[in-house]
Scaffold this active site. Sequence first.
Site, PDB file in Angstrom:
ATOM      1  N   GLU A 186      42.997  23.714  35.178  1.00  0.00           N
ATOM      2  CA  GLU A 186      43.952  22.598  35.071  1.00  0.00           C
ATOM      3  C   GLU A 186      44.238  22.245  33.615  1.00  0.00           C
ATOM      4  OE1 GLU A 186      41.946  19.658  37.500  1.00  0.00           O
ATOM      5  OE2 GLU A 186      43.093  20.257  39.246  1.00  0.00           O
ATOM      6  N   GLU A 244      43.770  24.141  45.311  1.00  0.00           N
ATOM      7  CA  GLU A 244      42.951  22.974  45.665  1.00  0.00           C
ATOM      8  C   GLU A 244      43.745  22.122  46.645  1.00  0.00           C
ATOM      9  OE1 GLU A 244      41.465  20.588  42.487  1.00  0.00           O
ATOM     10  OE2 GLU A 244      40.419  22.233  41.489  1.00  0.00           O
TER      11      GLU A 244
END
Length: 661
Positions: free
Chosen positions: A182, A262
């Site tokens: 991320e 995710e």
Amino acid sequence: MAPGVGLMSVLLLTLPLVTFATKPSFSIDYSQNCFLKDGEPFRYISGSIHYSRIPSVYWKDRLLKMYMAGLNAIQTYVPWSFHEPVPGQFDFSGDRDLEHFLQLCRDIGLLVIMRPGPYICAEWDMGGLPSWLLKKKDILLRSSDPDYLAAVDKWMGQLLPILNRNLYQNGGPIITVQVENEYGSYFACDYNYMRHLSQLFRAHLGNEVVLFTTDGAGVGYLKCGSLQGIYATVDFGPGSNVTAAFKAQRHAEPRGPLVNSEFYTGWLDHWGEKHSVVPTAAVVKTLNEILEVGANVNLYMFIGGTTFGYWNGANTPYSPQPTSYDFDAPLTEAGDLTEKYFAIREVIKMYKEIPGGVLPPSTPKFAYGQVQMKKLKTVSEFLDILSFSGPVKTLYPLTFTEMNQAFGFMLYQTVLPVSCLKPTPLSSPLNGVHDRAYISIDGIAAGILERNKALTINITGKAGSRVDILVENMGTINYGREINDFKGLVFNLTLGADVLGNWTVYSLSIDEAVHKGLLSASSGFISTSSSFNTSPPPALSPPTFYAGSFIIPDGIPDLPQDTYIQFPNWRKGQVWINGFNVGRYWPSRGPQITLFVPAHLLSISAQNNITVLELEASPCSSGPCTVEFTDTPVINGTVKSTGHYKKSSTDKTFWSRTILE
């Protein structure tokens, strides 16, 4: 040419072709917008499991339950700090045996999506980065900072060869490897850093392996998080617009498989906030929408597990996470099957064949009952045992990093320079207590300073009175620009208008002392059970150790079993069972009330020893001095939310706030 020679020549010519044709392969087919496994279109339905949060004795149980749910892959992080606690010392043994975990995945039939970092977030202390990186005070983490890259290169030089021999094309289970994590949510936006990692991973893993990145499902996140040559994926949770989310991925990857790396089945907790719950109906609705469009998905988390010891992280504004990482996941913290598990299994069954056979059951739990505790000594009284390195004299306070301590507690001592006959403010004017300080004057508890919450207390005392300040590291920030989160007294304290100086600082090796049994061996017990004081319990006591023990009868079949420990009328502290640091308890703030105790920590051949460090006040002076083992978890105790931890609507995690509120 003789007949035999001709036959041999044919065999030699055909052997390489046979070997090539049968070699496992995993790749991206951009023309068909899918992955290829052994040359055939492939879609993974995966679940996240963190081996670092589950005792190794339970890895097989949890993986089997994931396999039986219909998953064909798992996803896991590698926390750097878990394996290199001090520079150059690497630990891949016991509960850290990553290769054994990967072999179990392969044997069960689960592929692996590997996320080795170096930064992982994961609600893990400092996002998995080791705190010793902060020895260089101005280090820019997750960037091209030469000192950071040098440490990363050494770490990856140990880790990536392990991953290489477990790649799918080398006969192992690993099909894809994530680069960083991320990164589009981090302020640095350093493309040279990402290029360095890409080249480093390729050098160790080769050109065949599929490397990928993960970012929030927004073009803004993908701008800094993605890199040419590394496949960009996105993440988003229930209630999201699936079409819009994958449209963001298509901005970075016009062709190739759709991937949600995710998909959130639940959410994380913070001390002082209500336990997060994401409705099963919302999870299965969006999961079905993802699978319906042919996308690949990883359910984060499928089992959360437990953040034992001091490994929990924190968010900003400073909000530490509790010991439980249950996450409201399909498998509970203890690996129990939930309604959400079966509902997700039914959705997966619509898109692929589910393994036959009997599901592994939830593990049995046992309520061992109450255990009488006895008072030992305060932290200050135990200093000669707890501080192996001895005192360090300094004009101004030193941080944990400066004292070469990563976790736990440090003690700061000084004396009052003047008499404070009237209440005088002892303050942390620059919010320099990281994270919680327990203050005593001449052995009498005076108050608590807490980061962002309590920056001043009033004290009294005579000139020359000893001031003890026990500082607790509650967990290092794991997300955002403030991950370089120094611990201890990071700025000076003031008494009235004057800066306090002339400190003696003690690094405390509490875990080692407890593990070696030094506290009980060196201290006579102070009886707390004969009679109780009828006066109300003290508002605050100096941080004090307590000990107790219990025996599990060996004549009862199937014991020991998993259990949970709770602390009726205790305030806040740390607990060890048979020398193992089970974690933090804080029932006075919640939401977590019980701590998970896996059966392998307990013994039927010897007494089981409990050590408690109570930081605020125990019930022992005015009531039953007991802890209790129960068979029922309570991680959603009623609390009044502090309400200060919020994320903006542009953040990828906003969905969780809108579902829960």
